[in-house]
Design a protein around this motif. Structure first.
Motif, PDB file in Angstrom:
ATOM      1  N   CYS A 142      20.288   3.477  23.497  1.00  0.00           N
ATOM      2  CA  CYS A 142      19.398   2.860  22.515  1.00  0.00           C
ATOM      3  C   CYS A 142      19.831   1.436  22.204  1.00  0.00           C
ATOM      4  CB  CYS A 142      19.367   3.681  21.225  1.00  0.00           C
ATOM      5  SG  CYS A 142      20.867   3.545  20.230  1.00  0.00           S
ATOM      6  N   THR A 143      18.893   0.612  21.759  1.00  0.00           N
ATOM      7  CA  THR A 143      19.213  -0.760  21.346  1.00  0.00           C
ATOM      8  C   THR A 143      18.418  -1.088  20.085  1.00  0.00           C
ATOM      9  OG1 THR A 143      17.464  -2.147  22.322  1.00  0.00           O
ATOM     10  CG2 THR A 143      19.158  -1.309  23.837  1.00  0.00           C
ATOM     11  N   PRO A 144      18.854  -2.086  19.328  1.00  0.00           N
ATOM     12  CA  PRO A 144      18.074  -2.509  18.151  1.00  0.00           C
ATOM     13  C   PRO A 144      16.838  -3.304  18.514  1.00  0.00           C
ATOM     14  CG  PRO A 144      20.005  -3.904  18.403  1.00  0.00           C
ATOM     15  CD  PRO A 144      20.134  -2.813  19.435  1.00  0.00           C
ATOM     16  N   ASN A 145      16.622  -3.554  19.806  1.00  0.00           N
ATOM     17  CA  ASN A 145      15.508  -4.383  20.272  1.00  0.00           C
ATOM     18  C   ASN A 145      14.476  -3.622  21.079  1.00  0.00           C
ATOM     19  OD1 ASN A 145      17.961  -6.194  19.896  1.00  0.00           O
ATOM     20  ND2 ASN A 145      16.377  -7.730  20.190  1.00  0.00           N
ATOM     21  N   SER A 146      14.595  -2.297  21.154  1.00  0.00           N
ATOM     22  CA  SER A 146      13.670  -1.544  22.006  1.00  0.00           C
ATOM     23  C   SER A 146      13.039  -0.384  21.249  1.00  0.00           C
ATOM     24  CB  SER A 146      14.388  -1.021  23.261  1.00  0.00           C
ATOM     25  OG  SER A 146      15.540  -0.270  22.921  1.00  0.00           O
ATOM     26  N   VAL A 147      11.827  -0.050  21.682  1.00  0.00           N
ATOM     27  CA  VAL A 147      11.062   1.050  21.101  1.00  0.00           C
ATOM     28  C   VAL A 147      10.602   1.966  22.234  1.00  0.00           C
ATOM     29  CG1 VAL A 147       9.014   1.712  19.783  1.00  0.00           C
ATOM     30  CG2 VAL A 147      10.236  -0.407  19.210  1.00  0.00           C
ATOM     31  N   HIS A 148      10.829   3.259  22.070  1.00  0.00           N
ATOM     32  CA  HIS A 148      10.321   4.252  23.014  1.00  0.00           C
ATOM     33  C   HIS A 148       9.129   4.903  22.336  1.00  0.00           C
ATOM     34  CE1 HIS A 148      11.618   7.343  26.313  1.00  0.00           C
ATOM     35  NE2 HIS A 148      10.534   6.666  26.625  1.00  0.00           N
ATOM     36  N   TYR A 149       7.940   4.702  22.866  1.00  0.00           N
ATOM     37  CA  TYR A 149       6.729   4.898  22.085  1.00  0.00           C
ATOM     38  C   TYR A 149       5.970   6.198  22.365  1.00  0.00           C
ATOM     39  CZ  TYR A 149       2.953   2.943  19.160  1.00  0.00           C
ATOM     40  OH  TYR A 149       2.049   2.704  18.156  1.00  0.00           O
ATOM     41  N   ALA A 150       5.487   6.391  23.592  1.00  0.00           N
ATOM     42  CA  ALA A 150       4.501   7.452  23.832  1.00  0.00           C
ATOM     43  C   ALA A 150       5.114   8.848  23.935  1.00  0.00           C
ATOM     44  CB  ALA A 150       3.694   7.141  25.092  1.00  0.00           C
ATOM     45  N   TYR A 151       6.167   9.007  24.706  1.00  0.00           N
ATOM     46  CA  TYR A 151       6.724  10.326  24.975  1.00  0.00           C
ATOM     47  C   TYR A 151       8.159  10.170  25.444  1.00  0.00           C
ATOM     48  CZ  TYR A 151       6.635   9.431  29.995  1.00  0.00           C
ATOM     49  OH  TYR A 151       6.891   8.916  31.239  1.00  0.00           O
ATOM     50  N   SER A 337      12.067  -5.065  12.340  1.00  0.00           N
ATOM     51  CA  SER A 337      12.167  -4.519  10.988  1.00  0.00           C
ATOM     52  C   SER A 337      10.797  -4.102  10.462  1.00  0.00           C
ATOM     53  CB  SER A 337      12.798  -5.558  10.053  1.00  0.00           C
ATOM     54  OG  SER A 337      12.860  -5.069   8.727  1.00  0.00           O
ATOM     55  N   LYS A 338       9.791  -4.951  10.686  1.00  0.00           N
ATOM     56  CA  LYS A 338       8.439  -4.626  10.247  1.00  0.00           C
ATOM     57  C   LYS A 338       7.838  -3.468  11.064  1.00  0.00           C
ATOM     58  CE  LYS A 338       7.754  -7.388   6.799  1.00  0.00           C
ATOM     59  NZ  LYS A 338       7.535  -6.830   5.428  1.00  0.00           N
ATOM     60  N   MET A 339       8.158  -3.417  12.348  1.00  0.00           N
ATOM     61  CA  MET A 339       7.647  -2.316  13.169  1.00  0.00           C
ATOM     62  C   MET A 339       8.176  -0.972  12.663  1.00  0.00           C
ATOM     63  SD  MET A 339       7.632  -3.816  17.080  1.00  0.00           S
ATOM     64  CE  MET A 339       6.768  -2.398  17.750  1.00  0.00           C
ATOM     65  N   ARG A 340       9.443  -0.970  12.227  1.00  0.00           N
ATOM     66  CA  ARG A 340      10.006   0.265  11.680  1.00  0.00           C
ATOM     67  C   ARG A 340       9.461   0.569  10.285  1.00  0.00           C
ATOM     68  NH1 ARG A 340      14.743  -1.610  14.663  1.00  0.00           N
ATOM     69  NH2 ARG A 340      15.302  -2.961  12.909  1.00  0.00           N
ATOM     70  N   GLU A 341       9.102  -0.471   9.568  1.00  0.00           N
ATOM     71  CA  GLU A 341       8.643  -0.306   8.184  1.00  0.00           C
ATOM     72  C   GLU A 341       7.192   0.158   8.099  1.00  0.00           C
ATOM     73  OE1 GLU A 341       7.450  -3.453   4.682  1.00  0.00           O
ATOM     74  OE2 GLU A 341       9.342  -3.813   5.746  1.00  0.00           O
ATOM     75  N   ARG A 353       5.915   6.845  13.031  1.00  0.00           N
ATOM     76  CA  ARG A 353       6.946   5.947  12.488  1.00  0.00           C
ATOM     77  C   ARG A 353       8.018   5.719  13.540  1.00  0.00           C
ATOM     78  NH1 ARG A 353      11.394   9.002  10.822  1.00  0.00           N
ATOM     79  NH2 ARG A 353      11.022  11.260  10.859  1.00  0.00           N
ATOM     80  N   ILE A 354       8.615   4.560  13.477  1.00  0.00           N
ATOM     81  CA  ILE A 354       9.677   4.208  14.413  1.00  0.00           C
ATOM     82  C   ILE A 354      11.022   4.371  13.713  1.00  0.00           C
ATOM     83  CG2 ILE A 354      10.675   2.371  15.829  1.00  0.00           C
ATOM     84  CD1 ILE A 354       7.820   1.243  16.107  1.00  0.00           C
ATOM     85  N   ARG A 355      11.862   5.240  14.249  1.00  0.00           N
ATOM     86  CA  ARG A 355      13.158   5.518  13.657  1.00  0.00           C
ATOM     87  C   ARG A 355      14.185   4.454  14.042  1.00  0.00           C
ATOM     88  NH1 ARG A 355      13.924  11.798  15.467  1.00  0.00           N
ATOM     89  NH2 ARG A 355      14.782  10.681  17.278  1.00  0.00           N
ATOM     90  N   GLU A 356      15.362   4.557  13.459  1.00  0.00           N
ATOM     91  CA  GLU A 356      16.411   3.575  13.742  1.00  0.00           C
ATOM     92  C   GLU A 356      16.912   3.631  15.173  1.00  0.00           C
ATOM     93  OE1 GLU A 356      18.501   6.604  10.891  1.00  0.00           O
ATOM     94  OE2 GLU A 356      16.428   6.068  11.438  1.00  0.00           O
ATOM     95  N   ASP A 357      16.698   4.766  15.865  1.00  0.00           N
ATOM     96  CA  ASP A 357      17.095   4.855  17.272  1.00  0.00           C
ATOM     97  C   ASP A 357      16.039   4.299  18.213  1.00  0.00           C
ATOM     98  OD1 ASP A 357      15.235   6.853  16.871  1.00  0.00           O
ATOM     99  OD2 ASP A 357      16.346   8.408  17.959  1.00  0.00           O
ATOM    100  N   GLY A 358      14.909   3.822  17.648  1.00  0.00           N
ATOM    101  CA  GLY A 358      13.835   3.260  18.460  1.00  0.00           C
ATOM    102  C   GLY A 358      12.767   4.259  18.855  1.00  0.00           C
ATOM    103  N   ARG A 359      12.935   5.520  18.492  1.00  0.00           N
ATOM    104  CA  ARG A 359      11.956   6.551  18.839  1.00  0.00           C
ATOM    105  C   ARG A 359      10.756   6.471  17.906  1.00  0.00           C
ATOM    106  NH1 ARG A 359      10.095   8.749  22.773  1.00  0.00           N
ATOM    107  NH2 ARG A 359       8.118   8.277  21.729  1.00  0.00           N
ATOM    108  N   MET A 360       9.535   6.369  18.491  1.00  0.00           N
ATOM    109  CA  MET A 360       8.325   6.456  17.682  1.00  0.00           C
ATOM    110  C   MET A 360       7.969   7.934  17.581  1.00  0.00           C
ATOM    111  SD  MET A 360       4.952   6.596  16.839  1.00  0.00           S
ATOM    112  CE  MET A 360       3.607   6.267  17.986  1.00  0.00           C
ATOM    113  N   VAL A 361       7.980   8.443  16.360  1.00  0.00           N
ATOM    114  CA  VAL A 361       7.786   9.868  16.114  1.00  0.00           C
ATOM    115  C   VAL A 361       6.316  10.142  15.796  1.00  0.00           C
ATOM    116  CG1 VAL A 361       8.413  11.795  14.616  1.00  0.00           C
ATOM    117  CG2 VAL A 361      10.155  10.137  15.320  1.00  0.00           C
TER     118      VAL A 361
END
Length: 408
Positions: A142-151, A337-341, A353-361
């Motif tokens: 995981c990184t603070p700059n990436s989002v894992h979105y669909a699955y 920060s806004k994407m997670r918020e 919602r996007i968690r701190e690990d970058g996972r979109m739940v």
């Protein structure tokens, strides 16, 4: 004289304040343009899962947002990584260093997604992954700059593994693509199977570009496992399922489990070959009125129905642009920060919602492929078996290997 000097100082301060504010406004968007790069497979075995569909979905999101953010234009760049991590790395570096791309999206092929998300962290840009599934992207990588979105592979394993366990399928044999995605999918599904009292009786790993699965399928058939699990994707998966039907594997009583199946795969192989497959997915075009409305728009451009990668590329791009608007800048950490918020509420996900690990739940769905006699129209392929709430579909944070996750 003192009054005049004071007036001059006040006037000068006002000018500096105005100029400073103007400067902040003009630099809020770096280089005066927001650049989105779609790094995908345009010509290889995963192109029907990404490629032109991913590009179309991202462009639709940009158009729907109005083509500008904070008064500045949005530009979409496209490149074919050819499923080569070194090619993807070179393209991403050039985009970040020379072309000043702010976000790279899609990133089909987990090895490539892992590479580019690491580069995004290094360059303080953003990577949004919709095409790739490895759960490592929100785990140890995981990184603070990436989002894992669909699955991801955990959600796929959780859905399909649990559904087949409920049907009494206890013994499994894996045919696994020998790269990051396949390894993660086998590991995550094996864990679910064993946790539910099942066993893995064997596995075979194959090169991801190996189109002839005959010898591997015969090994699986001879294992007598109740489930033959295909831990791969792309054209190889389609060919494997067709070959399995020809070898009589389902007719002999073994259940085929496609652990990542796209609706374009079903279209390619046909309902006769695909009927009865149990699969887990994040999106189905015919789920509700909202999904049908957006899917019809996509169909007008692509002449096919969208899958979860397409829908995720659209939704995540729109969410990214909304986050820039809310942050007042395209600076990566402010946007993240806004994407997670900001919660995600659109046709793709409700209260995502996007968690701190970058996972979109978000919710995931277990479907079964219809028999030809059950299908009423073209692309009418799935019947719903189960809805898995988002807080159950993805790996709990308490079990996460992501170093960004704070644990008690």
């Amino acid at each position: 004289m003192k009054l005049r000097i004071g007036s001059v100082l006040i006037a000068t301060a006002m000018i500096l304040t105005v100029n400073g504010s103007a400067g902040a406004q003009t630099t809020a968007i770096s280089d005066g343009v927001v650049k989105i790069g779609v790094l995908t497979d345009m010509s290889g075995q995963f192109s029907h899962e990404s490629g032109e569909g991913a590009v179309t979905a991202v462009k639709m999101a940009v158009e729907d947002f109005g083509g500008k953010v904070l008064g500045k234009p949005i530009e979409v760049l496209v490149a074919d990584h050819q499923n080569k991590p070194d090619t993807a790395s070179a393209l991403a570096r050039r985009w970040f260093d020379v072309d000043h791309v702010d976000m790279i999206g899609n990133l089909i092929n987990s090895s490539i997604a892992l590479t580019v998300s690491g580069l995004a962290k290094e360059k303080n840009r953003i990577a949004i992954i919709n095409g790739s599934g490895s759960s490592r992207l929100t785990g140890d990588a995981c990184t603070p700059n990436s989002v894992h979105y669909a699955y991801d592979t955990y959600a796929l394993a959780r859905g399909t593994g649990s559904a087949l366990a409920k049907d009494g399928k206890k013994s499994w044999y894996f045919l696994t693509a020998d790269y990051a995605f396949g390894h993660a999918l086998e590991a995550d599904t094996s864990a679910v199977v064993k946790a539910l009292g099942g066993q893995v009786v064997g596995s075979t790993r194959y090169p991801p570009d190996s189109f002839d699965q005959s010898s591997f399928l015969l090994q699986a058939q001879s294992s007598k496992a109740q489930v033959v699990a295909l831990a791969g994707s792309g054209n190889v998966l389609v060919n494997s399922i067709k070959s399995a039907q020809e070898f009589g594997i389902p007719a002999g009583g073994q259940t085929l489990a496609g652990l990542l199946v796209w609706i374009t795969d079903i279209k390619s192989m046909g309902l006769s070959a695909a009927q009865g497959l149990v699969l887990t997915n994040a999106f189905y075009w015919d789920r509700d009125d909202e999904t049908r409305a957006w899917s019809r728009r996509f169909y007008e451009r692509m002449k096919r129905m969208p899958h979860m990668g397409d829908a995720g590329d659209y939704s995540s791009t729109l969410h990214y642009l909304q986050a820039i608007q809310a942050a007042g800048t395209d600076e990566a950490q402010a946007v993240m920060s806004k994407m997670r918020e900001i919660p995600i509420n659109d046709f793709f996900a409700k209260n995502g919602r996007i968690r701190e690990d970058g996972r979109m739940v978000h919710d995931m769905y277990v479907y079964e492929v219809k028999r030809p006699s059950e299908s009423k129209a073209d692309w009418d392929f799935y019947k719903l078996r189960e809805v898995i709430p988002g807080d159950q579909a993805f790996r709990p944070l308490k079990d996460s290997a992501c170093p960004l996750v704070k644990k008690d």
